[in-house]
Design a protein around this motif. Structure first.
Motif, PDB file in Angstrom:
ATOM      1  N   HIS A 120     -20.461 -13.739  27.917  1.00  0.00           N
ATOM      2  CA  HIS A 120     -20.633 -14.359  26.600  1.00  0.00           C
ATOM      3  C   HIS A 120     -20.857 -13.284  25.545  1.00  0.00           C
ATOM      4  N   GLY A 121     -20.133 -13.413  24.444  1.00  0.00           N
ATOM      5  CA  GLY A 121     -20.386 -12.561  23.281  1.00  0.00           C
ATOM      6  C   GLY A 121     -20.328 -11.077  23.554  1.00  0.00           C
ATOM      7  N   GLY A 122     -19.371 -10.657  24.386  1.00  0.00           N
ATOM      8  CA  GLY A 122     -19.268  -9.239  24.697  1.00  0.00           C
ATOM      9  C   GLY A 122     -20.119  -8.776  25.851  1.00  0.00           C
ATOM     10  N   LEU A 123     -21.027  -9.633  26.328  1.00  0.00           N
ATOM     11  CA  LEU A 123     -21.835  -9.313  27.501  1.00  0.00           C
ATOM     12  C   LEU A 123     -21.232 -10.009  28.706  1.00  0.00           C
ATOM     13  N   GLY A 124     -21.166  -9.323  29.846  1.00  0.00           N
ATOM     14  CA  GLY A 124     -20.593  -9.964  31.020  1.00  0.00           C
ATOM     15  C   GLY A 124     -21.031  -9.297  32.304  1.00  0.00           C
ATOM     16  N   LEU A 125     -21.390 -10.113  33.288  1.00  0.00           N
ATOM     17  CA  LEU A 125     -21.750  -9.580  34.608  1.00  0.00           C
ATOM     18  C   LEU A 125     -20.526  -8.993  35.292  1.00  0.00           C
ATOM     19  N   ARG A 126     -19.365  -9.622  35.099  1.00  0.00           N
ATOM     20  CA  ARG A 126     -18.164  -9.103  35.759  1.00  0.00           C
ATOM     21  C   ARG A 126     -17.891  -7.676  35.306  1.00  0.00           C
ATOM     22  N   ILE A 144     -27.395 -13.688  29.060  1.00  0.00           N
ATOM     23  CA  ILE A 144     -26.094 -14.337  28.859  1.00  0.00           C
ATOM     24  C   ILE A 144     -26.237 -15.848  28.993  1.00  0.00           C
ATOM     25  N   ALA A 145     -26.940 -16.291  30.052  1.00  0.00           N
ATOM     26  CA  ALA A 145     -27.139 -17.731  30.238  1.00  0.00           C
ATOM     27  C   ALA A 145     -27.892 -18.322  29.055  1.00  0.00           C
ATOM     28  N   ALA A 146     -28.914 -17.600  28.572  1.00  0.00           N
ATOM     29  CA  ALA A 146     -29.690 -18.098  27.437  1.00  0.00           C
ATOM     30  C   ALA A 146     -28.841 -18.123  26.171  1.00  0.00           C
ATOM     31  N   ALA A 147     -27.978 -17.111  25.995  1.00  0.00           N
ATOM     32  CA  ALA A 147     -27.112 -17.087  24.807  1.00  0.00           C
ATOM     33  C   ALA A 147     -26.156 -18.276  24.809  1.00  0.00           C
ATOM     34  N   ARG A 148     -25.629 -18.607  25.969  1.00  0.00           N
ATOM     35  CA  ARG A 148     -24.755 -19.789  26.055  1.00  0.00           C
ATOM     36  C   ARG A 148     -25.516 -21.046  25.671  1.00  0.00           C
TER      37      ARG A 148
END
Length: 1011
Positions: free
Chosen positions: A503-509, A471-475
């Motif tokens: 981000h983009g449908g992926l999320g830690l929450r 996610i961090a890399a996608a951002r």
């Protein structure tokens, strides 16, 4: 009615917001002055309350405000507040909507919303009040949303769209309102406008928050794109249901049998594995364990488990693709979780049976019958089954084939120990090297190599979890202009971390929420309440006071959280008890849920119970360490008592317990002080001094006491202030900062005398006498010690009595009165033996050792100093151990063994340097000067003496300065004589005679012979 000025309005608002509840005075301080109340705050609040009482009484004829410790309470009786009427009307509207009476529900919502006449409590700028206003406003807008939903279900009007357009412009970030507008437009046949609203909302969310729309909007968008018809008959509360998006979503995403497959039972060959991750990184050892030689053992069931986001699914799919060739009859794949629900195994079996060629009409309704048919179809086939994200053993058992030729891969967030498995494989977080490799594959080597330190920090903040890293890399990939260091700074803010990892449908929450939703209700509440504490780790018993339950059940809940990978376990040694800690990424989630699901009073009371339990344990540890309830003032803080067997187990070594809880104790003192729990804060801080003093944790001592001092001063708690100032003075005394120490002692003494607390005053006098002695004021010191001693004898504080006797003995030794010293030391030794106090006993034995050396009784002196070492090493008192080593070295010197003395003194010097105790350091150096002289090293002695003089002057103790000056003079004199002896040794005889007779002349020139 005119209430008065802004201050009266603010105070009345604070009381109204907590109608019928006691509002503590401290909270009124915060409402009026935030975090900086004036010294006259209490008087000003009393004046304001009196003014409001008078005005309300004049208008209503009743006294609505009463004083009730620790503050005030406003009771309206039969009257009520607009906010309560509003909540009652909304509750009635919800009941009507729940039974399908939407038209009547709209009327009730309208009645509720008509009560609002602008913003609540407008004109009051108190931050505390405004936080409450935000909650009220949230209730209002939620009611608006629910009203519109009911209207859309009942009889939507054209003006509903206009209302929604106005609302979405006012609240552009409320996705549910946008979903309602999209639904209304679609129902009205305005499909293009509905799609445009979605696009505009998505652009706003990305631009302002950097996030994609949530699942609700995404489902609606997909339903409209697939041109679904609105199913008004199925509509209820979810606007997604109004447009039938769930049906559309299933139709788009659910895998269907390929057209070319045979449909006869036993013939279909399903190939249902999802695509492998193209940039799959690392996990070589785990892959080898899962794949092996390519053909797993007969009847293979392998379980892959680990925390959410660790890459279990990616690993299992990667392994399944490598194994696929060994299973020519097909590969089945099923996700066993849909949203926050576990998928019914009957539904999975229905899908598997269709994929295996069974006609829908031939699939049994009964779960057991479906499982039997499934096992029968697989009876002679080699099929690989991948079951992803299993929630329980029961969910998996019916999906296991009976054929040993088949193989099953199960992924889960739990260990699933109830399933008979061939092997289990825990998936840990990536190594840092592998994490960097993954980032490099996504972002490119050039970008990673440009900021190596920032990349290291990014991996650390993502805890090396593949999902978080992706996610961090996608951002970063979406924002090529953003530096990695910028992303790191965003992630450092724990309040934003979950947003940044979405981000983009992926999320830690969302990933954490899936696990959270599977917990038992009590475990979910425990996770929330654990987030109250800022401590980096916590013991298992903390769940008991937080949930107000017994410790055994609390332990089970802790284990449930650990098994779900929401908290981690840690153990510092085999002997130490297990402790728990939050994963850094989970803590923000728990805090979000804490605020969402626990009210302010519940949070405050939970913190009070947790702090009360720590006060109870810390006080008990102090009592056990000092062999009695001595030196420890008490407060009125509420305690949470733990069961005696648990307390005995925890505190069998009090100092070890203190050490384990050190950071938790310090953190809790600061939290209690900030929350207004002043009595808890100061008593907990005082109770920890046993640890801070013994282990020389002076920074912890200072930080906790300064926080507690601020709290007691705000609360006008004079007993607490006296206790904290006495303890702070003791800290400065230990640090050899005599001036601030005396200042705190003087203030503490004045407070104790004002409160008529003789015992507290005597404790202060005892320490003031130590400062007197340091300053060479022996008469004043003795006077204060004798005054304190009289009090200790009356109140039976035997440990304090022994302290004073020990100090008086030192004065007698300094004066050369060995007989008087021996007398008081006998009394002190008898007290320590009777009470079993090792700490003071060690100090008394040190004095006895010095007395025996002066009497020439070296064997008895050695025994005394050995007792010192035994006691101090047992308690971990390094400063006391240093003095014991000095004493034994002195005995060695008197016996003529200078080398043994030197070894002991170098060890003592190391201890003194480690503890940063200047007096012990100085004493070690003085003993080293004597040892250096004994072994013939006067120059080294002179160097040690110079350092000793410097340290003594920093300490400011006149007797110690005098001793170091004498030692320095002797060392320099010896060094000079040694130097002169060396020069004479290497000088020719004639020149030596010349040096001995400097007055002789060599001729008529009259010049002395230079030689």
């Amino acid at each position: 009615m005119n209430i008065g000025g802004p201050r009266q309005a603010t105070l009345l608002s604070a009381l109204l917001l907590e109608q019928d509840s006691i509002v503590p005075v401290n909270r009124l301080f915060e409402a009026l002055w935030d975090e900086d109340p004036p010294r006259t705050a209490r008087n000003q609040v009393q004046i304001c309350v009196s003014s409001i009482r008078h005005r309300v009484s004049a208008a209503s004829g009743r006294n609505l405000i009463s004083t009730q410790s620790p503050g005030y309470v406003l009771r309206l009786g039969e009257d009520t507040l607009d906010s309560r009427d509003f909540e009652t009307a909304v509750a009635q509207a919800r009941r009507l909507a729940a039974v399908g009476e939407d038209a009547r529900a709209v009327e009730e919502y309208d009645r509720a919303l008509a009560m609002w006449r602008g913003s609540a409590l407008s004109g009051i700028d108190s931050p505390l009040i405004q936080r409450a206003v935000v909650n009220l406003e949230e209730l209002r807008i939620a009611a608006v949303e629910e009203r519109v939903e009911a209207e859309l279900r009942a009889e939507p009007r054209q003006q509903t769209i206009g209302e929604l357009i106005s609302l979405t412009r006012e609240y552009p970030l409320r996705e549910h309102l946008q979903a309602l507008l999209i639904t209304a437009l679609h129902n009205a046949g305005r499909r293009a406008e509905a799609l445009e609203v979605y696009r505009g909302t998505r652009a706003t969310l990305i631009d302002q928050l950097g996030i994609e729309p949530g699942p609700e909007l995404q489902r609606l968008h997909l339903a409209i794109l697939n041109n679904d018809h609105m199913q008004r008959s199925n509509a209820h509360r979810d606007p997604a249901a109004l447009s039938g998006p769930a049906t559309a979503y299933r139709r788009v995403t659910q895998p269907q049998p390929a057209a070319s497959r045979p449909e006869q039972p036993g013939v279909a060959v399903p190939r249902m594995l999802p695509a492998a991750v193209p940039d799959f990184t690392g996990r070589r050892i785990l892959l080898e364990a899962l794949v092996g030689t390519g053909t797993p053992p007969a009847s293979s069931v392998r379980i892959v488990y680990g925390r959410g986001g660790v890459g279990k699914t990616a690993l299992a799919v990667q392994a399944a693709h490598q194994l696929a060739a060994s299973y020519p009859d097909g590969q089945l794949f099923a996700r066993l979780r849909s949203g926050n629900r576990q998928v019914n195994p009957a539904n999975v079996l229905e899908r598997f049976l269709r994929l295996l060629g069974v006609d829908s009409s031939s699939i049994p309704e009964d779960l057991e019958q479906r499982a039997e048919l499934y096992r029968n179809l697989l009876g002679d086939r080699r099929v690989l089954i991948v079951l992803d994200d299993a929630g329980s053993e029961q969910q998996v058992m019916q999906l296991l084939p009976g054929n040993p030729k088949c193989s099953v891969l199960v992924t889960s967030r739990r260990r699933l120990t109830g399933i008979p498995a061939t092997s289990r494989h825990e998936v840990p977080a990536m190594s840092e090297d592998t994490a960097v490799e993954l980032l490099t594959r996504i972002l490119g080597a050039q970008r990673i190599d440009a900021e190596p330190e920032a990349v290291h920090q990014l991996c650390d903040l993502c805890e090396n979890l593949p999902l978080a890293l992706r996610i961090a890399a996608a951002r970063l990939a979406d924002r090529p202009h953003r530096a990695v260091a910028d992303q790191v700074e965003r992630l450092r803010d724990s309040s934003r971390r979950l947003e940044e990892l979405d981000h983009g449908g992926l999320g830690l929450r969302a990933s954490i929420a899936l696990t959270y939703d599977t917990l038992s209700p009590d475990a979910r509440r425990l996770l929330r309440l654990l987030a109250i504490s800022d401590s980096p780790s916590f013991a298992s018993w903390v769940a008991a006071p937080l949930l107000q339950t017994d410790v055994h059940y609390a332990q089970e809940l802790m284990e449930e959280l650990a098994e779900a990978y929401l908290i981690d376990t840690e153990r510092t040694s085999d002997a130490a008890p297990i402790r728990y800690r939050f994963y850094d990424i989970v803590r923000p989630f728990a805090r979000e849920r804490l605020v969402m699901e626990e009210g302010p009073e519940d949070r405050y009371e939970a913190l009070e119970r947790l702090t009360g339990a720590l006060v109870f344990l810390a006080r008990e540890a102090h009592i056990r360490e000092y062999s009695g309830d001595y030196l420890l003032p008490t407060s009125g803080a509420a305690r949470w008592a733990l069961p005696h067997p648990l307390v005995d187990r925890l505190l069998h070594d009090p100092l070890a317990w203190y050490e384990q809880e050190r950071h938790c104790l310090s953190t809790t003192v600061r939290q209690a002080a900030a929350a207004g729990l002043a009595e808890h804060a100061w008593e907990l801080a005082i109770s920890c001094v046993a640890l801070y003093e013994t282990r020389s944790y002076f920074a912890d001592w200072r930080e906790t006491h300064e926080a507690a001092l601020r709290a007691v001063c705000r609360a006008r708690d004079q007993r607490g202030e006296a206790a904290i100032r006495y303890s702070l003075g003791s800290l400065f005394m230990f640090e050899q900062q005599n001036t601030p120490a005396m200042r705190h002692f003087q203030q503490a003494l004045a407070l104790y005398r004002k409160l008529d607390e003789d015992h507290g005053a005597a404790l202060v006098l005892r320490n003031m006498a130590v400062l007197d002695r340091r300053g060479g004021k022996l008469a004043e010191a003795v006077e204060r010690w004798e005054e304190a001693l009289a009090v200790f004898e009356v109140v039976s504080d035997q440990i304090a009595e022994a302290h004073v006797l020990y100090s008086l003995a030192q004065v007698h030794l300094d004066r050369g009165d060995d007989g008087a010293a021996a007398h008081v030391l006998e009394r002190a030794e008898e007290i320590c033996e009777r009470t079993g106090n090792h700490r003071v006993g060690a100090q008394v034995q040190k004095q006895i050792g010095e007395l025996r050396i002066r009497a020439g009784e070296l064997d008895r002196a050695a025994r005394a100093y050995t007792n010192v070492l035994t006691a101090t090493r047992t308690t971990g008192d390094q400063v006391g151990e240093c003095y014991g080593m000095i004493g034994l070295a002195t005995v060695d010197l008197r016996r003529g063994d200078g080398e043994a003395a030197m070894r002991a003194l170098l060890e003592a010097l190391t201890l003194a340097e480690v503890t940063n105790d200047h007096v012990a350091h100085c004493r070690s150096l003085l003993a080293l000067v004597e040892a250096d002289m004994a072994v013939g090293r006067p120059e080294t002695a002179a160097t040690h003496a110079e350092t000793a003089v410097r340290l003594a002057r920093e300490v400011g103790a006149n007797p110690l300065i005098a001793q170091t000056l004498v030692a320095r003079a002797g060392a320099h004199e010896a060094a000079a004589e040694a130097q002169q002896a060396r020069e004479l040794l290497y000088t020719p005889p004639d020149e030596r005679r010349s040096r001995r007779r400097p007055g002789r002349h060599t001729g008529g020139g009259g010049h002395p012979a230079a030689g």
